[in-house]
Scaffold this motif. Structure first.
Motif, PDB file in Angstrom:
ATOM      1  N   ASN A  89       0.818  -1.210   0.000  1.00  0.00           N
ATOM      2  CA  ASN A  89       0.000   0.000   0.000  1.00  0.00           C
ATOM      3  C   ASN A  89       0.856   1.265   0.000  1.00  0.00           C
ATOM      4  OD1 ASN A  89      -2.405  -1.359  -0.128  1.00  0.00           O
ATOM      5  ND2 ASN A  89      -2.850  -1.217   2.065  1.00  0.00           N
ATOM      6  N   LEU A  90       2.025   1.202   0.611  1.00  0.00           N
ATOM      7  CA  LEU A  90       2.935   2.355   0.555  1.00  0.00           C
ATOM      8  C   LEU A  90       3.390   2.600  -0.878  1.00  0.00           C
ATOM      9  CD1 LEU A  90       5.218   1.858   3.714  1.00  0.00           C
ATOM     10  CD2 LEU A  90       3.247   3.386   3.448  1.00  0.00           C
ATOM     11  N   LEU A  91       3.599   1.527  -1.633  1.00  0.00           N
ATOM     12  CA  LEU A  91       3.977   1.677  -3.040  1.00  0.00           C
ATOM     13  C   LEU A  91       2.813   2.227  -3.857  1.00  0.00           C
ATOM     14  CD1 LEU A  91       6.028  -1.611  -3.567  1.00  0.00           C
ATOM     15  CD2 LEU A  91       6.919   0.731  -3.490  1.00  0.00           C
ATOM     16  N   ARG A  92       1.605   1.769  -3.561  1.00  0.00           N
ATOM     17  CA  ARG A  92       0.427   2.312  -4.255  1.00  0.00           C
ATOM     18  C   ARG A  92       0.257   3.799  -3.937  1.00  0.00           C
ATOM     19  NH1 ARG A  92      -1.618  -2.927  -2.120  1.00  0.00           N
ATOM     20  NH2 ARG A  92      -1.557  -4.384  -3.894  1.00  0.00           N
ATOM     21  N   GLN A  93       0.530   4.156  -2.707  1.00  0.00           N
ATOM     22  CA  GLN A  93       0.482   5.564  -2.292  1.00  0.00           C
ATOM     23  C   GLN A  93       1.514   6.385  -3.055  1.00  0.00           C
ATOM     24  OE1 GLN A  93       0.389   6.392   2.087  1.00  0.00           O
ATOM     25  NE2 GLN A  93       2.294   7.489   1.719  1.00  0.00           N
ATOM     26  N   LEU A  94       2.698   5.834  -3.231  1.00  0.00           N
ATOM     27  CA  LEU A  94       3.756   6.501  -3.983  1.00  0.00           C
ATOM     28  C   LEU A  94       3.329   6.723  -5.434  1.00  0.00           C
ATOM     29  CD1 LEU A  94       6.724   7.406  -4.564  1.00  0.00           C
ATOM     30  CD2 LEU A  94       7.270   4.975  -4.851  1.00  0.00           C
ATOM     31  N   ALA A  95       2.781   5.686  -6.060  1.00  0.00           N
ATOM     32  CA  ALA A  95       2.371   5.794  -7.459  1.00  0.00           C
ATOM     33  C   ALA A  95       1.275   6.835  -7.634  1.00  0.00           C
ATOM     34  CB  ALA A  95       1.903   4.433  -7.968  1.00  0.00           C
ATOM     35  N   ALA A  96       0.318   6.862  -6.708  1.00  0.00           N
ATOM     36  CA  ALA A  96      -0.760   7.846  -6.797  1.00  0.00           C
ATOM     37  C   ALA A  96      -0.213   9.260  -6.648  1.00  0.00           C
ATOM     38  CB  ALA A  96      -1.808   7.564  -5.728  1.00  0.00           C
ATOM     39  N   ALA A  97       0.712   9.467  -5.699  1.00  0.00           N
ATOM     40  CA  ALA A  97       1.298  10.790  -5.484  1.00  0.00           C
ATOM     41  C   ALA A  97       2.119  11.244  -6.677  1.00  0.00           C
ATOM     42  CB  ALA A  97       2.165  10.773  -4.227  1.00  0.00           C
ATOM     43  N   ALA A  98       2.713  10.285  -7.399  1.00  0.00           N
ATOM     44  CA  ALA A  98       3.519  10.623  -8.565  1.00  0.00           C
ATOM     45  C   ALA A  98       2.658  10.913  -9.798  1.00  0.00           C
ATOM     46  CB  ALA A  98       4.493   9.487  -8.874  1.00  0.00           C
ATOM     47  N   GLY A  99       1.339  10.758  -9.654  1.00  0.00           N
ATOM     48  CA  GLY A  99       0.449  11.119 -10.741  1.00  0.00           C
ATOM     49  C   GLY A  99       0.030   9.975 -11.641  1.00  0.00           C
ATOM     50  N   PHE A 100       0.317   8.742 -11.243  1.00  0.00           N
ATOM     51  CA  PHE A 100      -0.145   7.606 -12.032  1.00  0.00           C
ATOM     52  C   PHE A 100      -1.674   7.548 -11.975  1.00  0.00           C
ATOM     53  CE2 PHE A 100       4.236   6.600 -11.585  1.00  0.00           C
ATOM     54  CZ  PHE A 100       4.579   5.661 -12.549  1.00  0.00           C
ATOM     55  N   THR A 101      -2.310   7.431 -13.104  1.00  0.00           N
ATOM     56  CA  THR A 101      -3.763   7.337 -13.164  1.00  0.00           C
ATOM     57  C   THR A 101      -4.221   5.992 -12.622  1.00  0.00           C
ATOM     58  OG1 THR A 101      -3.752   6.376 -15.379  1.00  0.00           O
ATOM     59  CG2 THR A 101      -3.786   8.795 -15.223  1.00  0.00           C
ATOM     60  N   ALA A 102      -5.539   5.847 -12.451  1.00  0.00           N
ATOM     61  CA  ALA A 102      -6.078   4.558 -12.004  1.00  0.00           C
ATOM     62  C   ALA A 102      -5.690   3.458 -12.977  1.00  0.00           C
ATOM     63  CB  ALA A 102      -7.592   4.651 -11.869  1.00  0.00           C
ATOM     64  N   GLU A 103      -5.733   3.770 -14.264  1.00  0.00           N
ATOM     65  CA  GLU A 103      -5.323   2.784 -15.262  1.00  0.00           C
ATOM     66  C   GLU A 103      -3.841   2.472 -15.140  1.00  0.00           C
ATOM     67  OE1 GLU A 103      -5.213   2.158 -20.145  1.00  0.00           O
ATOM     68  OE2 GLU A 103      -6.052   3.995 -19.272  1.00  0.00           O
ATOM     69  N   GLY A 104      -3.042   3.515 -14.918  1.00  0.00           N
ATOM     70  CA  GLY A 104      -1.604   3.307 -14.770  1.00  0.00           C
ATOM     71  C   GLY A 104      -1.283   2.473 -13.552  1.00  0.00           C
ATOM     72  N   ARG A 105      -2.005   2.683 -12.462  1.00  0.00           N
ATOM     73  CA  ARG A 105      -1.765   1.897 -11.249  1.00  0.00           C
ATOM     74  C   ARG A 105      -2.197   0.448 -11.453  1.00  0.00           C
ATOM     75  NH1 ARG A 105      -3.848   6.659  -9.061  1.00  0.00           N
ATOM     76  NH2 ARG A 105      -5.784   5.688  -8.327  1.00  0.00           N
ATOM     77  N   SER A 106      -3.258   0.244 -12.226  1.00  0.00           N
ATOM     78  CA  SER A 106      -3.666  -1.123 -12.552  1.00  0.00           C
ATOM     79  C   SER A 106      -2.594  -1.823 -13.375  1.00  0.00           C
ATOM     80  CB  SER A 106      -4.988  -1.115 -13.324  1.00  0.00           C
ATOM     81  OG  SER A 106      -6.047  -0.652 -12.507  1.00  0.00           O
ATOM     82  N   GLN A 107      -1.953  -1.069 -14.240  1.00  0.00           N
ATOM     83  CA  GLN A 107      -0.874  -1.639 -15.051  1.00  0.00           C
ATOM     84  C   GLN A 107       0.317  -2.027 -14.178  1.00  0.00           C
ATOM     85  OE1 GLN A 107      -0.156   1.342 -18.052  1.00  0.00           O
ATOM     86  NE2 GLN A 107      -1.900   0.702 -19.296  1.00  0.00           N
ATOM     87  N   LEU A 108       0.569  -1.239 -13.122  1.00  0.00           N
ATOM     88  CA  LEU A 108       1.646  -1.590 -12.186  1.00  0.00           C
ATOM     89  C   LEU A 108       1.341  -2.923 -11.507  1.00  0.00           C
ATOM     90  CD1 LEU A 108       2.406   1.796 -10.370  1.00  0.00           C
ATOM     91  CD2 LEU A 108       3.663   0.752 -12.260  1.00  0.00           C
ATOM     92  N   GLU A 109       0.095  -3.105 -11.091  1.00  0.00           N
ATOM     93  CA  GLU A 109      -0.303  -4.362 -10.458  1.00  0.00           C
ATOM     94  C   GLU A 109      -0.126  -5.529 -11.431  1.00  0.00           C
ATOM     95  OE1 GLU A 109      -1.272  -4.684  -7.317  1.00  0.00           O
ATOM     96  OE2 GLU A 109      -1.676  -2.606  -6.727  1.00  0.00           O
ATOM     97  N   ALA A 110      -0.543  -5.298 -12.674  1.00  0.00           N
ATOM     98  CA  ALA A 110      -0.435  -6.355 -13.683  1.00  0.00           C
ATOM     99  C   ALA A 110       1.026  -6.680 -13.981  1.00  0.00           C
ATOM    100  CB  ALA A 110      -1.155  -5.934 -14.960  1.00  0.00           C
ATOM    101  N   SER A 111       1.867  -5.655 -14.004  1.00  0.00           N
ATOM    102  CA  SER A 111       3.285  -5.866 -14.268  1.00  0.00           C
ATOM    103  C   SER A 111       3.935  -6.660 -13.144  1.00  0.00           C
ATOM    104  CB  SER A 111       3.982  -4.517 -14.439  1.00  0.00           C
ATOM    105  OG  SER A 111       5.371  -4.679 -14.617  1.00  0.00           O
ATOM    106  N   ALA A 112       3.567  -6.347 -11.901  1.00  0.00           N
ATOM    107  CA  ALA A 112       4.111  -7.085 -10.762  1.00  0.00           C
ATOM    108  C   ALA A 112       3.650  -8.538 -10.788  1.00  0.00           C
ATOM    109  CB  ALA A 112       3.679  -6.414  -9.459  1.00  0.00           C
ATOM    110  N   GLN A 113       2.387  -8.749 -11.156  1.00  0.00           N
ATOM    111  CA  GLN A 113       1.879 -10.112 -11.249  1.00  0.00           C
ATOM    112  C   GLN A 113       2.564 -10.878 -12.372  1.00  0.00           C
ATOM    113  OE1 GLN A 113      -0.341 -11.523  -9.032  1.00  0.00           O
ATOM    114  NE2 GLN A 113       0.289 -13.405 -10.085  1.00  0.00           N
ATOM    115  N   GLU A 114       2.847 -10.184 -13.467  1.00  0.00           N
ATOM    116  CA  GLU A 114       3.523 -10.824 -14.592  1.00  0.00           C
ATOM    117  C   GLU A 114       4.931 -11.252 -14.207  1.00  0.00           C
ATOM    118  OE1 GLU A 114       4.300 -12.512 -18.182  1.00  0.00           O
ATOM    119  OE2 GLU A 114       2.371 -11.879 -17.358  1.00  0.00           O
ATOM    120  N   GLU A 115       5.563 -10.500 -13.328  1.00  0.00           N
ATOM    121  CA  GLU A 115       6.898 -10.883 -12.870  1.00  0.00           C
ATOM    122  C   GLU A 115       6.839 -12.193 -12.092  1.00  0.00           C
ATOM    123  OE1 GLU A 115      10.954 -10.913 -12.260  1.00  0.00           O
ATOM    124  OE2 GLU A 115       9.729  -9.793 -13.692  1.00  0.00           O
ATOM    125  N   LEU A 116       5.804 -12.353 -11.268  1.00  0.00           N
ATOM    126  CA  LEU A 116       5.622 -13.630 -10.572  1.00  0.00           C
ATOM    127  C   LEU A 116       5.367 -14.755 -11.566  1.00  0.00           C
ATOM    128  CD1 LEU A 116       3.396 -12.974  -7.417  1.00  0.00           C
ATOM    129  CD2 LEU A 116       5.847 -13.434  -7.505  1.00  0.00           C
TER     130      LEU A 116
END
Length: 236
Positions: A89-116
Motif C-alpha cells: 500500500n505504501l507503493l500504491r500511495q507513492l504511485a498515486a502521489a507521482a500522478g499515475f492514473t487509475a489505469e496506470g496503477r492497474s498496469q503496475l499491479e499487472a506488471s508485478a503479477q507478470e513478474e511472478l
C-alpha cells in the motif's frame, strides 16, 4: 572465509556497483527528467508489490529454525504485524502521489503479477527446488541489505528532484530503518539455509554467480539498458 562474510561480500559488491553507477548518480543528482523518475517508480513497484507472495514461498522453503523470521517479515510486508504498515500500500500511495492514473496503477499491479508469472514459467535453471529457493533467498536478502543503506537516499532524491512529499515516500524511509534488522536476519537465514540443505561451497558459489551475474538493482529498477556503460546518463 566464513560463509556469512563470504555471502555478504556479494551483497556489498552489488550495492557498491549500483551506488557508483552513472545511472544511480544521475538519479541522485537530479540529472534525470520526470519521465525517467516515473519509470523508476514503475520498475520499483513492479519489483516489490508482490513481495509478500515471494516471502510466502520462502516461508515454505526455509529451515524450521528461521521460518519464524520469514513469517514475521511476510506479515510485516502485509501490514499484519504490530506496526500495521502495508508495504504494497505504501507503493500504491507513492504511485498515486507521482500522478499515475487509475489505469496506470492497474498496469503496475499487472506488471508485478507478470513478474511472478515469469518466475514460475521461465525454464528452470536448477536441478532441485532447494537450489531455486537459495537463488530467491539470495536476491531477496540482497535487496534488504542494499535498501538498509540506500533507500533513504533514493527517497530524498525523489523528494528533491521529483517534487514528491515526504509522506508519499514512506516506503523508502521505512525500509531504511527496518531493513537494517532484516539485512542481518537475512544473512543468518541464508547461512542456516545452506547448512540445512547441506550445500557445498561450489554449489553455493555457482548459484550466487548466477544470481549476481548482472547487477540486480540496476536491472530491476532501471531496466536492462542500465547494465551497459552509458556515455550520457540521460540515455539511461
Amino acid at each position: 572465509m566464513e560463509i556469512r562474510t563470504w555471502i555478504e561480500t556479494y551483497y556489498a559488491q552489488q550495492a557498491q556497483a549500483f551506488e557508483q553507477s552513472q545511472t544511480f548518480q544521475a538519479f541522485e543528482s537530479g540529472v534525470l527528467n520526470s519521465e525517467q523518475y516515473d519509470r523508476f517508480i514503475q520498475n520499483l513497484c513492479s519489483t516489490h508489490l508482490k513481495s509478500p507472495q515471494i516471502l510466502a514461498f520462502l516461508y515454505a522453503a526455509v529451515p524450521p529454525s528461521v521460518a519464524p523470521t520469514i513469517q514475521h517479515n511476510m506479515l510485516e510486508e502485509l501490514g499484519l504485524d504490530e506496526e500495521g504498515i502495508s508495504h504494497p500500500n505504501l507503493l500504491r500511495q507513492l504511485a498515486a502521489a507521482a500522478g499515475f492514473t487509475a489505469e496506470g496503477r492497474s498496469q503496475l499491479e499487472a506488471s508485478a503479477q507478470e513478474e511472478l508469472r515469469r518466475m514460475c514459467t521461465d525454464p528452470f535453471l536448477y536441478g532441485t527446488l532447494k537450489e531455486f529457493g537459495l537463488n530467491v533467498l539470495l536476491e531477496v536478502t540482497c535487496f534488504e541489505w542494499m535498501l538498509s543503506r540506500l533507500s533513504g537516499r533514493m527517497g530524498k532524491a525523489l523528494q528533491q528532484h521529483r517534487g514528491l512529499a515526504s509522506e508519499s515516500l514512506e516506503w523508502f524511509f521505512h525500509h531504511s530503518e527496518v531493513d537494517i534488522r532484516h539485512a542481518e536476519e537475512g544473512l543468518d537465514t541464508v547461512v542456516e539455509y545452506i547448512r540445512y540443505y547441506e550445500f557445498d561451497r561450489d554449489e553455493v558459489e555457482a548459484i550466487a554467480d548466477i544470481t549476481f551475474r548482472e547487477n540486480i538493482f540496476l536491472k530491476r529498477y532501471f531496466g536492462a539498458a542500465a547494465l551497459t556503460v552509458q556515455p550520457d546518463p540521460l540515455e539511461v
